[in-house]
Design a protein around this motif. Structure first.
Motif, PDB file in Angstrom:
ATOM      1  N   ALA A 120      15.440   3.112   9.110  1.00  0.00           N
ATOM      2  CA  ALA A 120      14.195   2.445   8.734  1.00  0.00           C
ATOM      3  C   ALA A 120      12.951   3.180   9.194  1.00  0.00           C
ATOM      4  O   ALA A 120      11.925   2.564   9.416  1.00  0.00           O
ATOM      5  N   ASN A 121      13.058   4.468   9.366  1.00  0.00           N
ATOM      6  CA  ASN A 121      11.906   5.225   9.890  1.00  0.00           C
ATOM      7  C   ASN A 121      11.066   5.714   8.732  1.00  0.00           C
ATOM      8  O   ASN A 121      11.470   6.576   7.987  1.00  0.00           O
ATOM      9  N   ARG A 122       9.899   5.128   8.561  1.00  0.00           N
ATOM     10  CA  ARG A 122       9.061   5.523   7.452  1.00  0.00           C
ATOM     11  C   ARG A 122       7.625   5.179   7.752  1.00  0.00           C
ATOM     12  O   ARG A 122       7.331   4.202   8.442  1.00  0.00           O
ATOM     13  N   ASP A 123       6.707   5.976   7.200  1.00  0.00           N
ATOM     14  CA  ASP A 123       5.280   5.692   7.361  1.00  0.00           C
ATOM     15  C   ASP A 123       4.942   4.456   6.559  1.00  0.00           C
ATOM     16  O   ASP A 123       4.845   4.495   5.348  1.00  0.00           O
ATOM     17  N   GLY A 124       4.766   3.328   7.226  1.00  0.00           N
ATOM     18  CA  GLY A 124       4.461   2.084   6.526  1.00  0.00           C
ATOM     19  C   GLY A 124       3.060   1.673   6.684  1.00  0.00           C
ATOM     20  O   GLY A 124       2.725   0.558   6.358  1.00  0.00           O
ATOM     21  N   PHE A 156      15.043   9.711  -9.315  1.00  0.00           N
ATOM     22  CA  PHE A 156      14.748   9.459  -7.911  1.00  0.00           C
ATOM     23  C   PHE A 156      13.420   8.710  -7.803  1.00  0.00           C
ATOM     24  O   PHE A 156      12.578   8.751  -8.708  1.00  0.00           O
ATOM     25  N   ARG A 157      13.250   8.031  -6.703  1.00  0.00           N
ATOM     26  CA  ARG A 157      11.966   7.400  -6.377  1.00  0.00           C
ATOM     27  C   ARG A 157      11.580   7.841  -4.973  1.00  0.00           C
ATOM     28  O   ARG A 157      12.367   7.708  -4.025  1.00  0.00           O
ATOM     29  N   TRP A 158      10.366   8.379  -4.838  1.00  0.00           N
ATOM     30  CA  TRP A 158       9.847   8.818  -3.545  1.00  0.00           C
ATOM     31  C   TRP A 158       8.839   7.785  -3.071  1.00  0.00           C
ATOM     32  O   TRP A 158       7.846   7.508  -3.753  1.00  0.00           O
ATOM     33  N   VAL A 159       9.090   7.181  -1.900  1.00  0.00           N
ATOM     34  CA  VAL A 159       8.210   6.152  -1.332  1.00  0.00           C
ATOM     35  C   VAL A 159       7.631   6.714  -0.033  1.00  0.00           C
ATOM     36  O   VAL A 159       8.373   7.133   0.860  1.00  0.00           O
ATOM     37  N   CYS A 160       6.301   6.708   0.062  1.00  0.00           N
ATOM     38  CA  CYS A 160       5.657   7.383   1.187  1.00  0.00           C
ATOM     39  C   CYS A 160       4.322   6.710   1.475  1.00  0.00           C
ATOM     40  O   CYS A 160       4.022   5.646   0.947  1.00  0.00           O
ATOM     41  N   GLY A 161       3.495   7.347   2.305  1.00  0.00           N
ATOM     42  CA  GLY A 161       2.196   6.779   2.635  1.00  0.00           C
ATOM     43  C   GLY A 161       1.039   7.524   2.017  1.00  0.00           C
ATOM     44  O   GLY A 161      -0.022   6.955   1.803  1.00  0.00           O
ATOM     45  N   ASP A 162       1.218   8.819   1.700  1.00  0.00           N
ATOM     46  CA  ASP A 162       0.113   9.658   1.253  1.00  0.00           C
ATOM     47  C   ASP A 162       0.236   9.943  -0.233  1.00  0.00           C
ATOM     48  O   ASP A 162       1.225  10.518  -0.694  1.00  0.00           O
ATOM     49  N   ALA A 219       0.817  -1.220   0.000  1.00  0.00           N
ATOM     50  CA  ALA A 219       0.000   0.000   0.000  1.00  0.00           C
ATOM     51  C   ALA A 219       0.849   1.267   0.000  1.00  0.00           C
ATOM     52  O   ALA A 219       0.313   2.364  -0.217  1.00  0.00           O
ATOM     53  N   LEU A 220       2.144   1.162   0.234  1.00  0.00           N
ATOM     54  CA  LEU A 220       3.006   2.342   0.142  1.00  0.00           C
ATOM     55  C   LEU A 220       2.887   2.967  -1.243  1.00  0.00           C
ATOM     56  O   LEU A 220       2.788   2.268  -2.246  1.00  0.00           O
ATOM     57  N   ARG A 221       2.868   4.291  -1.307  1.00  0.00           N
ATOM     58  CA  ARG A 221       2.810   4.995  -2.582  1.00  0.00           C
ATOM     59  C   ARG A 221       4.220   5.250  -3.096  1.00  0.00           C
ATOM     60  O   ARG A 221       5.113   5.622  -2.334  1.00  0.00           O
ATOM     61  N   LYS A 222       4.386   5.022  -4.403  1.00  0.00           N
ATOM     62  CA  LYS A 222       5.690   5.220  -5.031  1.00  0.00           C
ATOM     63  C   LYS A 222       5.557   6.222  -6.168  1.00  0.00           C
ATOM     64  O   LYS A 222       4.590   6.163  -6.950  1.00  0.00           O
ATOM     65  N   PHE A 223       6.529   7.110  -6.285  1.00  0.00           N
ATOM     66  CA  PHE A 223       6.529   8.121  -7.336  1.00  0.00           C
ATOM     67  C   PHE A 223       7.903   8.160  -7.998  1.00  0.00           C
ATOM     68  O   PHE A 223       8.931   8.174  -7.305  1.00  0.00           O
ATOM     69  N   GLU A 224       7.895   8.181  -9.320  1.00  0.00           N
ATOM     70  CA  GLU A 224       9.131   8.269 -10.094  1.00  0.00           C
ATOM     71  C   GLU A 224       9.392   9.743 -10.397  1.00  0.00           C
ATOM     72  O   GLU A 224       8.575  10.412 -11.037  1.00  0.00           O
ATOM     73  N   ILE A 234       3.424  17.139   5.518  1.00  0.00           N
ATOM     74  CA  ILE A 234       2.520  16.494   4.570  1.00  0.00           C
ATOM     75  C   ILE A 234       2.622  14.987   4.750  1.00  0.00           C
ATOM     76  O   ILE A 234       1.625  14.268   4.790  1.00  0.00           O
ATOM     77  N   ASP A 235       3.846  14.503   4.843  1.00  0.00           N
ATOM     78  CA  ASP A 235       4.098  13.067   4.941  1.00  0.00           C
ATOM     79  C   ASP A 235       5.566  12.877   5.312  1.00  0.00           C
ATOM     80  O   ASP A 235       6.341  13.835   5.372  1.00  0.00           O
ATOM     81  N   ASP A 236       5.932  11.632   5.569  1.00  0.00           N
ATOM     82  CA  ASP A 236       7.338  11.268   5.646  1.00  0.00           C
ATOM     83  C   ASP A 236       7.560  10.107   4.697  1.00  0.00           C
ATOM     84  O   ASP A 236       6.623   9.424   4.300  1.00  0.00           O
ATOM     85  N   GLY A 237       8.806   9.882   4.301  1.00  0.00           N
ATOM     86  CA  GLY A 237       9.071   8.815   3.344  1.00  0.00           C
ATOM     87  C   GLY A 237      10.546   8.674   3.082  1.00  0.00           C
ATOM     88  O   GLY A 237      11.389   9.280   3.765  1.00  0.00           O
ATOM     89  N   THR A 238      10.867   7.886   2.074  1.00  0.00           N
ATOM     90  CA  THR A 238      12.261   7.633   1.713  1.00  0.00           C
ATOM     91  C   THR A 238      12.495   8.013   0.262  1.00  0.00           C
ATOM     92  O   THR A 238      11.642   7.806  -0.596  1.00  0.00           O
TER      93      THR A 238
END
Length: 789
Positions: free
Chosen positions: A785-789, A489-495, A432-437, A476-480
Motif C-alpha cells: 500500500a505504499n503510494r503517494d496519496g 495498464f492503468r498508472w495511478v500516481c500523484g503527479d 486527487a490521485l492522477r490516473k492514466f490509461e 519523478i513520482d511513485d505510484g501503482t
C-alpha cells in the motif's frame, strides 16, 4: 454601468478544450487554427457559424476529416446552450481525428471570413474497468495580424462595472458588500496594486484601509508571496476583502506600491508612479495623500532570497490571468497599472489592467489555478465526485493538487479519525490521485521501460507499487500499476506530469502506446481499517469470474457493482491497515458513498481527512512526494530500495544511474525516535555534533506509540541503527532535540495488519481460492500500500 475603453472579444492564442466539453472561439479573417490531439485517440467536432466556405483549407498529414450533416434540432446540447449560437445552424460542420489518431497529431484550419467556431470534444462516461477516456484538445490560434489588449469573456453575465486602467495609471471605484472584484492582467507580466477602504467610515470622515501588518499577523504568516492571504483586514482587524479565485499563484503584499522616491533614488525624478496616481484618484473620496501606499501587490514577483535580500523578476502572469475578490463590506477601491519600466517588475513594458465587478448573486466557487507544466492553461481547483457528501460534514478543505479534499471533519477531528482507522474503519476521499490509461500493442514494453519493476510478470488483476525515475535516477513520482489486460495498464500516481513523461518516452522509443489521462473519469475513496473487509463485502457484488471481497488478495483488484453502480475495488491503501480503494465514475460517487456509509456507520465507519492520513502513513513508513523524495532523490535514498530488482531482463530508464548510486550511496532513509515533546517538522536539520548529517523529511507525534517519530534522510555514516543524533531548532545549534536512529516502519513493521486474511467462504463463484492468486512481484513487506496519496 461604469465603462472605460471598449472591450473586444477574446481570441486566445492558446487554449484547452476539455474532454467531454465544448468551447467557443471568435475568429477573424486570416486566423489559422491548429488543433492538437495531445494524448491521441480523441475524436473532435468543429462547427463553424458563418458561410460554408468560411472555414476551409485544412492541413494535417493523415488526419481523417469528414463533413457532418444534420438539422438544427440535432445539434448537441453542448452547443445549443451557448447563447452566442443558440438556435443557429452551423454553416459547416466537420469531424476530425478518430480513435486511432496518434498522440500529438495536429490539424490546421484557416478562417476565410470572420466567424464563430465551436470545437466539441465528444465523449461518454468511462466505466471503472474500461479505458475509453475522453482527453483534452489543445487549440492554438495564429492571428493574421498581431493583436493585444483583448479581454477574456466575463466570468458571469452579471457585470456591474467594466473598467479599463490604461498603462501607468490608476482608477478608483465603489463596490457594494458581497460583490466580486476581478483584477485582470490584460497582456501578461503586468503588476497591479490594489487598495480598499471601508466606504461607510469614509462617509463619516474616518479612513480605514487594508493594513498589511494586521493581515499578516491574523493570517499567521509574515509574507504572503508566493501566493495570497485568503482575507485582508484593516487596522481594526475587520475583514475588507477575501480572495475567491487566483489564476497566477504568485503575488506579494509586503512592500509599498511604487513611489516617487524609488524613481528619484534610481535617477528618474518625476517618473510616473502608483502612489501619486492613487493620491489623484482617491482625492475625490476625501482620502489623504501619502508618500507611499501599502497595497495588495497583485502579480508582482518580488521575493526575499536566501541571503535575506529583497529581489524581483518578471511576473508569472500571462495574458488574461486574474484575481477574483469578494467585498466583505461596502468599499471604495483603487487599482493601478504599475508604471515601473526601469526593472523587470512589469516585463520592462507597462501594459493595461482591467477591472470587472460582478453582482453578489454570482455563484463563484473558490479555487486557485494549477498548471501541469509551465506553459499549460490554468485550471481552477475543482470538487471531487464525493464533494456533496464530504462538504456536508466539514468546512475544512485544502487545495490538494487541484482538488478540494477534507483536512478533517467537524464531528471528530484528526485524532479521533486516526483512532477510527486503527481500531474500526474510515472512508477517505483521495480522488486527487492522477490516473492514466496505458493501452496499445506496445503498452507492456512502455511500462517495462519506464519503471524498475518487472511488469512482464504482472498478471491481469494484479497491482504493483513502483517509482518512476529520470535517467539521473531521481524520482519523478511513485505510484501503482494496474494490469487490466494483455495490452492494458492503468498508472495511478500523484503527479500529472507522469503522463507527459510516459508519452515522451513512447515517442522517443517508437512505441505504439497511448497514454491518456482519465483523472476526471475515475474518482476514488479508500475504505481502511480492521473492519473494512466486513463493511465492503456487504455492499460489493462481483460476477462469477471475478474474485469476491473475501477472495481478494493483497495488491489485487476486482470488478463489480455497489448500489448497482459499476466499480473497481482494489486491495490497496496508504494507511498501513487492512484496506481497500473503491474506484468509480464521478457521477456515481454520491451513490457509492451513501451505500458504503449506510452499512458502515453501525460498524463505526468514520470519514477521515488528510491530517489523520498523514499520521498513519508516517507511522507505516509510507513516503510522500515533495517531502520524502524529489527528483534529486533515488529510490534507495527515498527508502523504497525494495522496488529495485537485483536483476531485470530488460533495461529501464535510470537503471545505470541507480546502480551507480546504490553501489556508492551517500544518503539513506532512516527512522528516528525523538525524545521529549518538542514539535518536529519537515525540513528540520539532523546533526551529529556541529556537523549537519541529514534532514527530517516527515514527522508526527504518534498516538499509538506515544512518542514523536520521524523519517529522515541522513549521511550513510550516521545511518546505523542506534546512532544518537540531534534535531536542530532555532538556528540548528542553540536548541537541540535528542533522537535515535531506528528501523522503520515504526508501527507494524512486518505489515501483519495489511496482510490480514479471512477464511474464504463458498460464494458460488465457481472459482477456487487459489485461482485468484497471481505471481507475486514483490515479497518485501514495505511494498504494501505504499503510494503517494
Amino acid at each position: 454601468m461604469q465603462t472605460g475603453t471598449p472591450v473586444t472579444a477574446f481570441r486566445p492564442t492558446s487554449a484547452i478544450v476539455r474532454g467531454g466539453q465544448a468551447r467557443l472561439f471568435a475568429l477573424r479573417t486570416g486566423d489559422r487554427v491548429t488543433l492538437r490531439n495531445i494524448e491521441g485517440a480523441q475524436p473532435v467536432e468543429i462547427h463553424g457559424f458563418g458561410p460554408p466556405e468560411s472555414l476551409l483549407g485544412w492541413k494535417g498529414s493523415g488526419v481523417p476529416v469528414q463533413t457532418i450533416s444534420f438539422s438544427a434540432d440535432e445539434i448537441s446540447a453542448t452547443i445549443a446552450h451557448m447563447p452566442q449560437v443558440q438556435g443557429e445552424k452551423p454553416g459547416l460542420s466537420i469531424a476530425v481525428f478518430d480513435v486511432a489518431t496518434p498522440a500529438g497529431t495536429a490539424l490546421t484550419l484557416e478562417a476565410r471570413d470572420d466567424l464563430l467556431c465551436v470545437i466539441v470534444v465528444p465523449g461518454r462516461p468511462m466505466a471503472p474497468d474500461a479505458q475509453d477516456t475522453t482527453t483534452d484538445i489543445l487549440v492554438d490560434i495564429l492571428p493574421q495580424t498581431e493583436r493585444s489588449g483583448e479581454m477574456p469573456p466575463p466570468l458571469a453575465p452579471e457585470v456591474v462595472t467594466d473598467l479599463r486602467i490604461k498603462a501607468a495609471t490608476a482608477s478608483a471605484f465603489r463596490v457594494k458588500a458581497g460583490q466580486y472584484i476581478q483584477v485582470i492582467d490584460v497582456d501578461g507580466r503586468q503588476c497591479s496594486d490594489f487598495l480598499a477602504f471601508d466606504a461607510s467610515d469614509l462617509d463619516a470622515g474616518e479612513e480605514y484601509g487594508i493594513d498589511p501588518t494586521t493581515t499578516r499577523t491574523l493570517m499567521g504568516s509574515s509574507f504572503s508571496g508566493p501566493g495570497l492571504h485568503s482575507k485582508y483586514f484593516d487596522a481594526r482587524m475587520r475583514p475588507l476583502v477575501e480572495v475567491v479565485q487566483d489564476t497566477v499563484g504568485r503575488h506579494d503584499t509586503f512592500l509599498l506600491a511604487c513611489t516617487a522616491k524609488y524613481y528619484e533614488d534610481m535617477g528618474y525624478p518625476g517618473h510616473s508612479n502608483c502612489t501619486e496616481n492613487f493620491n489623484r484618484v482617491l482625492a475625490p473620496f476625501g482620502i489623504e495623500e501619502r508618500k507611499g501606499w501599502p497595497a495588495i501587490n497583485f502579480f508582482y514577483n518580488t521575493f526575499v532570497d536566501a541571503h535575506d535580500r529583497i529581489s524581483m523578476d518578471e511576473p508569472w502572469s500571462r495574458p488574461g490571468d486574474y484575481v477574483l475578490l469578494r467585498a466583505l463590506t461596502d468599499l471604495v477601491c483603487a487599482t493601478s497599472s504599475c508604471a515601473d519600466d526601469i526593472d523587470p517588475a512589469n516585463g520592462w513594458v507597462p501594459t493595461d489592467v482591467h477591472v470587472r465587478v460582478y453582482d453578489a448573486a454570482c455563484p463563484f466557487q473558490k479555487g486557485s489555478a494549477h498548471r501541469m507544466t509551465h506553459d499549460a492553461e490554468p485550471r481552477m481547483s475543482r470538487e471531487t465526485g464525493f464533494h456533496p457528501r464530504t462538504s456536508a460534514l466539514t468546512r475544512k478543505f485544502e487545495d490538494y493538487r487541484g482538488f478540494w479534499l477534507a483536512s478533517c471533519y467537524n464531528d471528530a477531528g484528526p485524532i479521533q479519525e486516526y483512532w477510527a482507522c486503527r481500531e474500526r474503519a474510515v472512508i477517505i476521499d483521495l480522488s486527487a490521485l492522477r490516473k492514466f490509461e496505458i493501452t496499445g500493442p506496445d503498452a507492456e514494453d512502455l511500462m517495462q521501460l519506464a519503471v524498475p519493476r518487472n511488469v512482464k510478470k504482472l498478471a491481469v488483476g494484479q497491482i504493483v507499487y513502483t517509482p518512476l525515475t529520470y535517467e539521473t535516477g531521481g524520482m519523478i513520482d511513485d505510484g501503482t500499476i494496474f494490469r487490466l489486460g494483455a495490452h492494458n495498464f492503468r498508472w495511478v500516481c500523484g503527479d500529472e506530469f507522469s503522463g507527459v513523461w510516459l508519452r515522451e518516452l513512447a515517442e522517443k522509443h517508437g512505441l505504439k502506446a497511448f497514454v491518456r489521462n482519465s483523472s476526471d473519469q475515475l474518482h476514488n475513496i479508500a475504505v481502511q481499517g480492521p473492519r473494512s473487509r466486513d463493511i465492503l463485502k456487504r455492499v460489493t457484488i462481483t460476477p462469477p469470474h471475478q474474485p469476491t471481497l473475501n477472495e481478494l488478495k493483497w495488491f489485487r483488484f476486482t470488478i463489480g457493482r455497489i448500489a448497482d453502480r459499476p466499480v473497481l475495488v482494489s486491495r490497496t491503501g496508504y494507511t498501513g491497515e487492512l484496506g481497500y480503494e473503491v474506484w468509480c465514475h464521478p457521477q456515481d460517487a454520491v451513490t457509492v458513498w451513501d451505500a458504503i456509509m449506510t452499512v458502515g456507520e453501525p460498524e463505526g465507519l468514520t470519514p477521515m481527512g488528510l491530517l489523520a492520513l498523514d499520521m498513519v502513513r508516517i507511522e507505516a513508513g509510507l513516503v510522500f512526494a515533495g517531502y520524502d523524495f524529489s527528483d534529486e532523490t533515488d529510490p534507495f535514498e527515498a527508502g523504497i530500495g525494495f522496488t529495485i530488482p537485483k536483476e531485470k531482463p530488460d533495461a529501464y530508464v535510470g537503471d545505470a544511474a541507480i546502480a551507480r548510486r546504490s553501489a556508492y550511496p551517500h544518503r539513506l532513509m532512516v527512522g528516528l525516535d525523538i525524545a521529549g515533546n518538542e514539535p518536529i517538522g519537515h525540513g528540520d536539520s539532523v546533526y551529529v555534533g556541529r556537523a549537519q548529517v541529514g534532514v527530517v523529511t516527515s514527522a508526527v507525534k504518534s498516538p499509538i506509540l506515544g512518542r514523536s517519530i520521524a523519517l529522515a534522510r541522513v549521511d550513510v555514516t550516521s545511518g546505523e541503527i542506534g546512532t544518537a543524533v540531534e534535531i536542530g531548532k532555532l538556528d540548528g545549534h542553540q536548541k537541540r532535540v535528542p533522537a535515535t536512529v531506528v528501523r522503520f516502519p515504526h508501527f507494524d513493521p512486518q505489515k501483519t495488519r495489511v496482510r490480514t486474511e479471512a477464511p474464504v467462504e463458498n460464494t458460488g463463484s465457481g472459482i477456487a481460492p487459489e485461482a485468484s492468486r497471481a505471481t507475486t512481484v514483490t515479497d518485501d513487506p514495505r511494498g504494501a500500500a505504499n503510494r503517494d496519496g
